[in-house]
Design a protein around this motif. Structure first.
Motif, mmCIF file in Angstrom:
data_model
loop_
_atom_site.group_PDB
_atom_site.id
_atom_site.type_symbol
_atom_site.label_atom_id
_atom_site.label_comp_id
_atom_site.label_asym_id
_atom_site.label_seq_id
_atom_site.Cartn_x
_atom_site.Cartn_y
_atom_site.Cartn_z
ATOM 1 N N LEU A 76 19.252 27.043 3.412
ATOM 2 C CA LEU A 76 19.400 26.442 4.732
ATOM 3 C C LEU A 76 18.084 26.606 5.481
ATOM 4 N N VAL A 77 17.474 25.471 5.850
ATOM 5 C CA VAL A 77 16.212 25.474 6.584
ATOM 6 C C VAL A 77 16.531 25.297 8.066
ATOM 7 N N ALA A 78 15.994 26.168 8.892
ATOM 8 C CA ALA A 78 16.388 26.166 10.300
ATOM 9 C C ALA A 78 15.208 26.479 11.200
ATOM 10 N N THR A 79 15.333 26.041 12.435
ATOM 11 C CA THR A 79 14.436 26.496 13.491
ATOM 12 C C THR A 79 15.104 27.689 14.163
ATOM 13 N N ASP A 80 14.488 28.218 15.197
ATOM 14 C CA ASP A 80 15.042 29.407 15.844
ATOM 15 C C ASP A 80 16.360 29.143 16.551
ATOM 16 N N VAL A 81 16.801 27.894 16.581
ATOM 17 C CA VAL A 81 18.108 27.606 17.146
ATOM 18 C C VAL A 81 19.186 28.348 16.371
ATOM 19 N N ALA A 82 18.896 28.711 15.101
ATOM 20 C CA ALA A 82 19.885 29.391 14.273
ATOM 21 C C ALA A 82 19.623 30.874 14.139
ATOM 22 N N ALA A 83 18.573 31.386 14.773
ATOM 23 C CA ALA A 83 18.196 32.779 14.549
ATOM 24 C C ALA A 83 19.310 33.744 14.914
ATOM 25 N N ARG A 84 20.121 33.377 15.919
ATOM 26 C CA ARG A 84 21.191 34.291 16.321
ATOM 27 C C ARG A 84 22.558 33.624 16.233
ATOM 28 N N GLY A 85 22.640 32.492 15.550
ATOM 29 C CA GLY A 85 23.911 31.790 15.493
ATOM 30 C C GLY A 85 24.564 31.789 14.143
ATOM 31 N N ILE A 86 24.021 32.548 13.190
ATOM 32 C CA ILE A 86 24.596 32.569 11.848
ATOM 33 C C ILE A 86 25.020 33.983 11.510
ATOM 34 N N ASP A 87 26.302 34.183 11.338
ATOM 35 C CA ASP A 87 26.832 35.478 10.941
ATOM 36 C C ASP A 87 27.510 35.314 9.592
ATOM 37 N N ILE A 88 26.710 35.331 8.537
ATOM 38 C CA ILE A 88 27.211 35.156 7.176
ATOM 39 C C ILE A 88 26.775 36.370 6.372
ATOM 40 N N PRO A 89 27.688 37.290 6.091
ATOM 41 C CA PRO A 89 27.296 38.515 5.382
ATOM 42 C C PRO A 89 26.615 38.255 4.046
ATOM 43 N N GLY A 90 26.872 37.087 3.430
ATOM 44 C CA GLY A 90 26.327 36.823 2.104
ATOM 45 C C GLY A 90 24.890 36.351 2.070
ATOM 46 N N VAL A 91 24.215 36.225 3.226
ATOM 47 C CA VAL A 91 22.815 35.796 3.215
ATOM 48 C C VAL A 91 21.970 36.895 2.575
ATOM 49 N N ALA A 92 21.379 36.571 1.434
ATOM 50 C CA ALA A 92 20.627 37.578 0.681
ATOM 51 C C ALA A 92 19.162 37.639 1.097
ATOM 52 N N TYR A 93 18.603 36.472 1.461
ATOM 53 C CA TYR A 93 17.174 36.407 1.766
ATOM 54 C C TYR A 93 16.920 35.600 3.035
ATOM 55 N N VAL A 94 15.938 36.051 3.794
ATOM 56 C CA VAL A 94 15.406 35.282 4.915
ATOM 57 C C VAL A 94 13.922 35.072 4.638
ATOM 58 N N VAL A 95 13.489 33.818 4.663
ATOM 59 C CA VAL A 95 12.085 33.501 4.440
ATOM 60 C C VAL A 95 11.505 32.937 5.732
ATOM 61 N N ASN A 96 10.485 33.601 6.262
ATOM 62 C CA ASN A 96 9.774 33.088 7.426
ATOM 63 C C ASN A 96 8.661 32.177 6.918
ATOM 64 N N PHE A 97 9.008 30.914 6.695
ATOM 65 C CA PHE A 97 8.022 29.938 6.215
ATOM 66 C C PHE A 97 6.884 29.820 7.230
ATOM 67 N N ASP A 98 7.250 29.792 8.505
ATOM 68 C CA ASP A 98 6.286 29.874 9.610
ATOM 69 C C ASP A 98 6.620 31.110 10.420
ATOM 70 N N LEU A 99 5.629 31.890 10.794
ATOM 71 C CA LEU A 99 5.884 33.029 11.657
ATOM 72 C C LEU A 99 6.234 32.542 13.061
ATOM 73 N N PRO A 100 7.160 33.198 13.727
ATOM 74 C CA PRO A 100 7.535 32.765 15.078
ATOM 75 C C PRO A 100 6.458 33.095 16.090
ATOM 76 N N GLU A 101 6.386 32.288 17.132
ATOM 77 C CA GLU A 101 5.393 32.525 18.179
ATOM 78 C C GLU A 101 5.833 33.635 19.125
ATOM 79 N N VAL A 102 7.128 33.926 19.161
ATOM 80 C CA VAL A 102 7.655 35.037 19.956
ATOM 81 C C VAL A 102 8.006 36.170 18.995
ATOM 82 N N PRO A 103 7.341 37.313 19.069
ATOM 83 C CA PRO A 103 7.572 38.386 18.096
ATOM 84 C C PRO A 103 9.029 38.817 17.979
ATOM 85 N N ASP A 104 9.746 38.859 19.118
ATOM 86 C CA ASP A 104 11.145 39.268 19.071
ATOM 87 C C ASP A 104 11.965 38.385 18.146
ATOM 88 N N ASN A 105 11.586 37.113 18.043
ATOM 89 C CA ASN A 105 12.346 36.191 17.201
ATOM 90 C C ASN A 105 12.276 36.571 15.725
#
Length: 436
Positions: free
Chosen positions: A299-328
Motif C-alpha cells: 500500500l503506497v500512501a502519503t501522510d494522510v495514512a500515517a495515523r489512520g491505519i491500525d493493521i497489526p499485520g503490517v510487517a514493513y514500513v518503507v519511507n520511500f521519501d523522508l517526511p518534511e516534518v520529523p514527527d511524521n
C-alpha cells in the motif's frame, strides 16, 4: 498492573472486553483510565499502536452508560475529534465494538461522504460523535448539529491536527461545547504548540506519558539506505521481492508521486494500491480493506495514512521519501510493530534529503543504522555505521539474516518477471495476514 475487570466499569462493558479478548491494559491504558474515570482532564502521550483509543474510549463509554436519557435531536453527548477520515473511521469502529449490545449510538462525520446523509443521521441525535474538524464546521454552519450538550471531548492525534492547520477549527468548535466538561487530549509527540493547546482546552490536566516524545515502538527495527533519487524505485523492488507476501506500507511525500509509484509497481507484477488526498473516501476505504485482507500486499500512501491505519499485520514500513516534518517519521513507522508484534522500518535517503534525516535522528536521539550506501559525514553520528546483516529485509545482504523473509526463512527463488514468486519458496506470511 490490573485487569480491566478490576476497574469498576459497567458490567456490560466488562463483558464486551472479555468477549473481545481484552484482559490486561497497556501502559497508557493502565495510567490514563483510572484518572479519566475519576473525572480528571487527561493529557496522554504515547507511541502509536499502544492502545490510546481504548484509553479514552473505555472511560468515555462507561460514563455514557451511567447517564440516563437519549440524546436530543441534532445533539451529541460526547465528541471525538481526529485529523483524518481514516482515523475517524478506525476510532468509530473500535467504539462500536465496545458499545455492542448497548443502546449507545456512534456517528461519524468526515469529508468525502454525503453531507445530506450525515445531516439525516444527526437529526436523530447521537451519543458519540467522531469527526474531522473540517466537516464538523460545515455541519455547524448548516445548523445540522448542536454541540451544547457535549460533556466529554477527546482530541486524538492532536499534534497532527496542529500540523494540518486545524487549530482555527478547534477555536470555532470549542466555544460551542457544553460546560462543565471533561477533556482528554492524546498524542504521540509533544511539540511546543501542544502545550499551548493543552492550556487552552484542558483544566488542571493529569499528564500521562509512557514513552519519551519522538521515540519509536520498541520492537521496530530501523535502517536507512543512502541512494540516489533515481535509484529509489529499483531499490524498493529489490526490497519488496525479499518477502513478497508480507504486508508493506510505502510512504511517498506527494499525491502524484504515490500514484506514479503504485502504477509502476502494479505494472511490474506487485499487488499494490494507493491512498492519498486525490482518492475518494470510497477508494481509500476499499484500498485499506484490501490491504487488511491481504488481497493487496503493498500500500503506497502519503501522510494522510500515517495515523489512520491500525493493521497489526503490517510487517514493513518503507519511507520511500523522508517526511518534511520529523514527527511524521515516528507516526509512519508506528504503523508496524503494533499490538506487541515485531516490525521493520526502512528509509531511503537521497543526497538532497540529508537535512531531513538529521532532523529525524535529532528528534529520536538515535543514529539510524545504515543498510546500504555511504552516510555523508554531515549526516552520520558517531554511532552510525554500515550495518552488517541489515535486518530481516532491509539490509544489503551478507549478514546472518540477509535475503530472508519476515519469518526468517529463505524466500525461495523468483522468476525473472518482477514480483513473480517461484514455486519453491514458502509463503509463510499468508496465515498471519489472514489472522490480522
Amino acid at each position: 498492573m490490573f485487569d480491566f475487570d478490576m476497574l469498576g466499569l459497567a458490567p456490560s462493558l466488562t463483558e464486551v472486553l472479555q468477549k473481545n479478548g481484552f484482559k490486561e491494559p497497556t501502559p497508557i491504558q493502565n495510567q490514563a483510565i483510572p484518572l479519566a474515570l475519576e473525572g480528571h482532564d487527561v493529557l496522554g502521550l504515547a507511541q502509536t499502536g499502544t492502545g490510546k483509543t481504548l484509553a479514552f474510549g473505555l472511560p468515555l463509554i462507561d460514563g455514557l452508560l451511567k447517564e440516563p436519557g437519549k440524546p436530543a435531536p441534532k445533539c451529541a453527548k460526547a465528541l471525538v475529534l481526529a485529523p483524518t477520515r481514516e482515523l475517524v473511521n478506525q476510532i468509530a469502529d473500535s467504539l462500536r465494538q465496545l458499545t455492542d449490545g448497548s443502546k449507545l449510538r456512534v456517528a461519524t462525520v468526515v469529508g468525502g461522504q454525503s453531507i445530506n446523509r450525515q445531516i439525516s443521521f444527526l437529526s436523530r441525535g447521537t451519543d458519540i460523535l467522531v469527526a474531522t474538524p473540517g466537516r464538523l464546521i460545515d455541519l455547524m454552519d448548516r445548523g445540522a448539529v448542536d454541540l451544547s450538550t457535549v460533556r466529554q471531548l477527546v482530541l486524538d492525534e492532536a499534534d497532527q491536527m496542529l500540523d494540518l492547520g486545524f487549530i482555527h477549527a478547534l477555536r470555532r468548535i470549542a466555544p460551542k461545547l457544553g460546560t462543565p466538561r471533561q477533556t482528554m487530549l492524546f498524542s504521540a509527540t509533544m511539540p511546543k504548540q501542544m502545550e499551548e493547546l493543552s492550556s487552552a482546552y484542558l483544566s488542571n490536566p493529569r499528564k500521562v506519558q509512557v514513552s519519551p516524545p519522538g521515540k519509536a515502538a520498541d520492537k521496530v527495527t530501523q535502517s536507512v539506505h543512502f541512494v540516489d533519487k533515481n535509484d529509489k524505485p529499483a531499490k524498493l523492488r529489490e526490497i519488496l521481492r525479499k518477502d513478497m507476501d508480507a504486508l508493506t506500507l510505502v510512504f511517498s511525500r506527494t499525491k502524484h508521486g504515490a500514484e506514479r509509484l503504485m502504477k509502476g509497481l502494479v505494472a511490474d507484477g506487485f499487488n499494490a494500491a494507493s491512498i492519498h488526498g486525490n482518492k475518494s473516501q470510497g477508494q481509500r476505504d476499499r484500498a485499506i480493506k484490501a490491504f487488511r485482507d491481504g488481497t493487496i500486499t503493498v500500500l503506497v500512501a502519503t501522510d494522510v495514512a500515517a495515523r489512520g491505519i491500525d493493521i497489526p499485520g503490517v510487517a514493513y514500513v518503507v519511507n520511500f521519501d523522508l517526511p518534511e516534518v520529523p514527527d511524521n517519521y515516528v507516526h509512519r513507522i508506528g504503523r508496524t510493530a503494533r499490538a506487541g508484534r515485531e516490525g521493520e522500518a526502512i528509509a531511503f535517503c537521497a543526497p538532497d534529503e540529508g537535512d531531513l534525516l538529521r532532523q529525524i535522528q535529532k528528534l529520536m536521539k538515535i543514529d539510524i543504522p545504515v543498510a546500504s550506501g555511504e552516510a555523508p559525514s554531515d549526516v552520520a553520528g558517531s554511532g552510525q555505521r554500515r550495518r552488517g546483516g541489515g535486518g530481516r529485509r532491509g539490509g544489503g545482504g551478507g549478514g546472518p539474516r540477509g535475503g530472508q523473509g519476515k519469518s526468517g526463512k529463505p524466500s525461495g527463488p523468483k522468476s525473472e518477471a518482477f514480483g513473480k514468486p517461484g514455486t519453491t519458496g514458502p509463503r509463510s506470511r499468508r496465515p498471519r495476514r489472514k489472522a490480522a
